[in-house]
Design a protein around this motif. Sequence first.
Motif, short mmCIF file in Angstrom:
data_model
loop_
_atom_site.label_atom_id
_atom_site.label_comp_id
_atom_site.label_asym_id
_atom_site.label_seq_id
_atom_site.Cartn_x
_atom_site.Cartn_y
_atom_site.Cartn_z
N MET A 52 71.08 109.71 -21.59
CA MET A 52 71.56 110.79 -20.49
C MET A 52 73.06 110.47 -20.74
N GLU A 53 73.94 109.17 -21.56
CA GLU A 53 75.20 109.18 -20.94
C GLU A 53 75.17 110.29 -22.35
N LYS A 54 75.42 110.72 -23.23
CA LYS A 54 75.12 111.18 -24.57
C LYS A 54 75.11 113.18 -23.57
N GLU A 55 74.67 112.80 -23.18
CA GLU A 55 74.55 114.31 -22.62
C GLU A 55 74.90 114.55 -20.66
N GLY A 56 75.71 113.36 -20.41
CA GLY A 56 76.79 113.54 -19.21
C GLY A 56 75.50 113.25 -18.11
N LYS A 57 74.46 112.58 -18.58
CA LYS A 57 74.13 113.31 -17.12
C LYS A 57 73.93 111.93 -15.83
N ASN A 58 73.50 111.81 -14.99
CA ASN A 58 74.29 110.91 -13.98
C ASN A 58 73.51 109.83 -14.29
N ILE A 59 73.12 109.03 -14.37
CA ILE A 59 72.53 107.62 -14.49
C ILE A 59 72.93 107.07 -13.09
N PRO A 60 71.08 107.01 -12.40
CA PRO A 60 71.23 106.31 -11.21
C PRO A 60 71.40 104.77 -11.50
N ALA A 61 71.91 104.20 -10.05
CA ALA A 61 71.47 103.05 -9.91
C ALA A 61 70.63 102.35 -9.55
N PRO A 62 70.19 101.24 -10.41
CA PRO A 62 69.11 100.51 -10.91
C PRO A 62 68.44 100.05 -9.03
N ALA A 63 66.80 99.90 -8.79
CA ALA A 63 66.79 99.01 -7.59
C ALA A 63 66.78 97.82 -7.89
N GLY A 64 66.41 96.59 -6.66
CA GLY A 64 66.35 95.44 -6.74
C GLY A 64 65.28 94.74 -7.37
N VAL A 65 65.24 94.07 -7.68
CA VAL A 65 63.52 93.95 -8.50
C VAL A 65 62.85 93.68 -7.74
N ASN A 66 63.15 92.59 -6.52
CA ASN A 66 62.15 92.47 -5.44
C ASN A 66 62.22 93.79 -3.70
N ASP A 67 62.74 94.79 -3.96
CA ASP A 67 62.96 95.92 -3.73
C ASP A 67 61.42 97.52 -3.73
N VAL A 68 61.21 96.85 -5.12
CA VAL A 68 60.27 98.08 -6.04
C VAL A 68 58.75 97.87 -5.66
N ALA A 69 57.70 98.84 -5.11
CA ALA A 69 57.42 99.20 -4.93
C ALA A 69 55.76 98.83 -5.87
N HIS A 70 55.19 97.79 -6.01
CA HIS A 70 54.21 97.93 -7.06
C HIS A 70 52.54 97.70 -6.60
N ASP A 71 51.41 98.02 -7.51
CA ASP A 71 50.03 97.52 -7.00
C ASP A 71 49.90 95.97 -7.25
N GLY A 72 48.81 95.96 -6.57
CA GLY A 72 48.22 94.35 -6.93
C GLY A 72 48.04 94.54 -8.40
N GLY A 73 48.09 92.90 -9.04
CA GLY A 73 47.95 93.00 -10.63
C GLY A 73 49.37 93.90 -11.12
N GLU A 74 49.90 94.21 -11.34
CA GLU A 74 50.73 94.70 -11.62
C GLU A 74 52.52 93.81 -11.61
N PHE A 75 52.92 93.61 -12.15
CA PHE A 75 54.21 93.06 -11.73
C PHE A 75 55.84 93.51 -12.16
N VAL A 76 56.18 93.46 -12.10
CA VAL A 76 57.93 94.10 -12.06
C VAL A 76 59.16 93.06 -12.73
N SER A 77 58.95 93.18 -14.60
CA SER A 77 60.30 92.96 -14.77
C SER A 77 61.92 92.83 -14.60
N LEU A 78 62.66 92.78 -14.88
CA LEU A 78 64.19 93.35 -14.85
C LEU A 78 64.38 93.46 -16.37
#
Length: 131
Positions: A52-78
């Motif tokens: 993305m950097e090399k192609e000059g693409k817009n890099i989105p801001a990351p969501a907060g770990v606690n703001d990421v929706a996920h299903d039961g059994g899944e987990f979120v890691s930074l």
Amino acid sequence: MAKYAYPAIFTPEKNGYSIRFPDLESCYTSAQDVNEGLEMAKDVLCLTLYWMEKEGKNIPAPAGVNDVAHDGGEFVSLVACDTEWYRRFYDSKAVKKTLTIPSWLNDLAESNGINFSGVLQEALKAKLNIG
């Protein structure tokens, strides 16, 4: 050309985990266990952001770990990565540069066995404050 940290969703599968980054399109991988998953996630994150950097693409801001929706059994890691390190490790092909210096300086440097490419690399690294 920076350091980044994005949340990744780890989904248990029959033979390990699938891993995806909800903030980044087409950024996903898989692994047999969590440790391998963290390494694979770091690698795909770096590769995606480097591209993305090399192609000059817009890099989105990351969501907060606690703001990421996920299903039961899944987990979120930074997951963190450094695209500058990635660039140095994977994109070290040589490029030719033409430069101009005074003739007397060229003669003096050549007579002293100076490696022009080496000196230029050292000077650029010093100027950019990189090791």
